[in-house]
Design an enzyme around this catalytic site. Structure first.
Site, PDB file in Angstrom:
ATOM      1  N   ASP A 159     144.452  81.137  15.413  1.00 43.11           N
ATOM      2  CA  ASP A 159     145.626  81.087  14.545  1.00 43.11           C
ATOM      3  C   ASP A 159     146.917  80.947  15.337  1.00 43.11           C
ATOM      4  OD1 ASP A 159     147.407  81.206  12.499  1.00 43.11           O
ATOM      5  OD2 ASP A 159     147.024  83.288  11.959  1.00 43.11           O
ATOM      6  N   ASP A 161     150.240  73.477  13.232  1.00 45.88           N
ATOM      7  CA  ASP A 161     149.511  74.706  12.935  1.00 45.88           C
ATOM      8  C   ASP A 161     148.007  74.466  12.929  1.00 45.88           C
ATOM      9  OD1 ASP A 161     148.952  77.310  12.016  1.00 45.88           O
ATOM     10  OD2 ASP A 161     148.924  76.615   9.953  1.00 45.88           O
TER      11      ASP A 161
END
Ligand SMILES: *[C@@H]1O[C@H](CO)[C@@H](O)[C@H](O)[C@H]1NC(C)=O
Ligand SMILES: *[C@@H]1O[C@H](CO)[C@@H](O)[C@H](O)[C@H]1NC(C)=O
Ligand SMILES: *[C@@H]1O[C@H](CO)[C@@H](O)[C@H](O)[C@H]1NC(C)=O
Ligand SMILES: *[C@@H]1O[C@H](CO)[C@@H](O)[C@H](O)[C@H]1NC(C)=O
Length: 430
Positions: free
Chosen positions: A102, A309
């Protein structure tokens, strides 16, 4: 920028035991499932939307409009950060885990015995008692203050406790601990992580926690102290794992002969964990889209901007930008738009007689100093007699570049030089 650099250098405490480079493997969350590709794509659209809202809700109050849309399979509610999982081991002897990679968060954590609440996971829960290298962190350790949640607490024995809560009511809480991690076959000593004794919320049963790769001091990449890392995502729907590379092995020139392009990464002080990029415009086909210049800028309140991301499946745009993008495709493709039961995808009906591969208008992201021209399979998914654009709107004011658009690119994050570099690659051969 300067402060980030100082932090990276000061954290090189691990480096005495580290090799110049390191490799680990990532698996995609849907690997091994038997969804059709179109179903996979729908799941990705859905996940990107919830992810965009999730990212928008971090470090701020939980917003009322963060409502999980219903989706035809009950399991699909649990899909906030979960796209690629990194395989690693924790403890001595090593206990295996898969953690969600992440880039939008910082803390590394896994479920730890004894447990108050737990969610099911594919490996046994981490047991500190079975590890000879486990160490609870005293509150006096500087990293105890770096936990990106308000008020780390001290136990009665003066040990550092954390409680990372996400806006939707899920949280993990426990002790900040220090352990030996093993990546590939390389042991990494003294990695700080959240040993979560109380874990509640929306997690999928194929993960054991999260490996933060954000820009803060507690993330795995910051703790390792490597000045750079890279990943290369294999084709969508393929079962082969994707490499993640640290340090010298991440160097794009070691593998690629193509044109390596670079664009600056910058810090938004209000959202300091994310990797922000300067996006200047978008071309669809022959047309540079009429998007006002400040659309992609970070606003004075910290909202907006463009981030890359790993935890987002497909790229999502602010609604107004998405409208311009879809209009450009509709006007240039000149095929009937399919209105079906597909969630929010722009799909075109292809002539049934044609067996030829549909050639969509080209798509280019114009970043500062670098043009990312996507291969058609990175944005137009063709299945049977339909072609669907794998991008979405509704991300709020921020644009999120998702991993579907990064397939078969070797993407390097140079944290010292503050640059993102990329080059087309055969990720399954890296
Ligand atoms: C694959 O599909 C079959 C039949 O629909 C189903 O029974 C099975 O559980 C599915 N397997 C996975 C891993 O989803
Ligand atoms: C998933 O979300 C929908 C809509 O909010 C809800 O009706 C459903 O019960 C949820 N499923 C699970 C397993 O939580
Ligand atoms: C994990 O949670 C389940 C369901 O709440 C419970 O039955 C189980 O005992 C828990 N496991 C541990 C090791 O605490
Ligand atoms: C952690 O935070 C959550 C959400 O704010 C709360 O429900 C939970 O009780 C907290 N846990 C501890 C141990 O403080």
């Amino acid at each position: 920028m300067v402060s980030t650099l100082v932090l990276l250098l000061s954290l090189r405490s691990l480096s005495h035991s580290l090799p110049d480079g390191l490799r680990a493997e990532l698996t995609h969350v849907d690997a091994g499932s038997n969804y059709t590709k179109l179903e996979l794509l729908q799941r990705m659209v859905y996940r990107s939307k919830t992810r965009a809202r999730f990212l928008a809700s971090t470090n701020t109050d939980f917003s009322e409009d963060f409502i999980i849309p219903s989706f035809p399979s009950s399991n699909d509610n649990k899909t906030y950060h979960n796209e690629y999982l990194i395989k690693l081991s924790i403890g001595t002897p090593p206990q295996p885990f898969v953690l969600t990679l992440d880039t939008g968060s910082d803390l590394i954590w896994t479920q730890c015995q004894p447990l108050v609440h737990n969610f099911s996971q594919p490996y046994p829960f981490f047991n500190p008692k079975k590890s000879s290298t486990f160490f609870y962190t005293p509150c006096s350790f500087p990293l105890c203050n770096d936990i990106d949640v308000p008020d780390p607490k001290c136990s009665s024995q003066n040990l550092c406790m954390y409680n990372a809560s996400y806006g939707d009511g899920s949280y993990t809480s426990g002790f900040l601990a220090r352990e030996t991690f093993t990546l590939g076959s390389t042991p990494l000593t003294k990695v700080f992580f959240g040993c979560g004794n109380d874990n509640v919320g929306i997690y999928r049963s194929n993960e054991c926690g999260i490996a933060g790769f954000g820009r803060g001091t507690l993330s795995l990449i910051s703790q390792l102290g490597y000045g750079q890392f890279a990943y290369c995502f294999t084709s969508f729907g393929e079962s082969k794992s994707s490499p993640i590379l640290f340090g010298s092995t991440a160097d794009l020139r070691r593998y690629e002969k193509g044109l390596i392009q670079s664009t600056p990464i910058f810090v938004n002080p209000i959202q300091p964990l994310f990797y922000y990029l300067y996006l200047k415009g978008i071309t669809v086909g022959a047309m540079l889209l009429p998007i006002p210049p400040l659309t992609f800028a970070v606003k004075s309140d910290g909202s907006g901007g463009v981030i890359i991301d790993s935890g987002s499946a497909i790229t999502s745009f602010p609604e107004a930008v998405f409208d311009i993008v879809t209009s450009a495709f509709i006007s240039q493709v000149k095929l009937p738009v399919v209105k079906g039961d597909l969630v929010d995808l722009l799909c075109f009906s292809l002539p049934s007689a044609s067996s030829q591969k549909f050639q969509p208008p080209k798509f280019i992201f114009h970043f500062e100093g670098a043009d990312l021209e996507l291969p058609p399979e990175n944005y137009m998914h063709q299945e049977k007699e339909m072609a669907c654009l794998a991008m979405s709107g509704d991300s709020g004011p921020r644009t999120v570049i998702g991993n579907f658009q990064q397939q078969n690119f070797h993407v390097l994050y140079d944290l010292v030089g503050e640059q993102l570099s990329f080059v087309p690659a055969h990720c399954d051969q890296l």
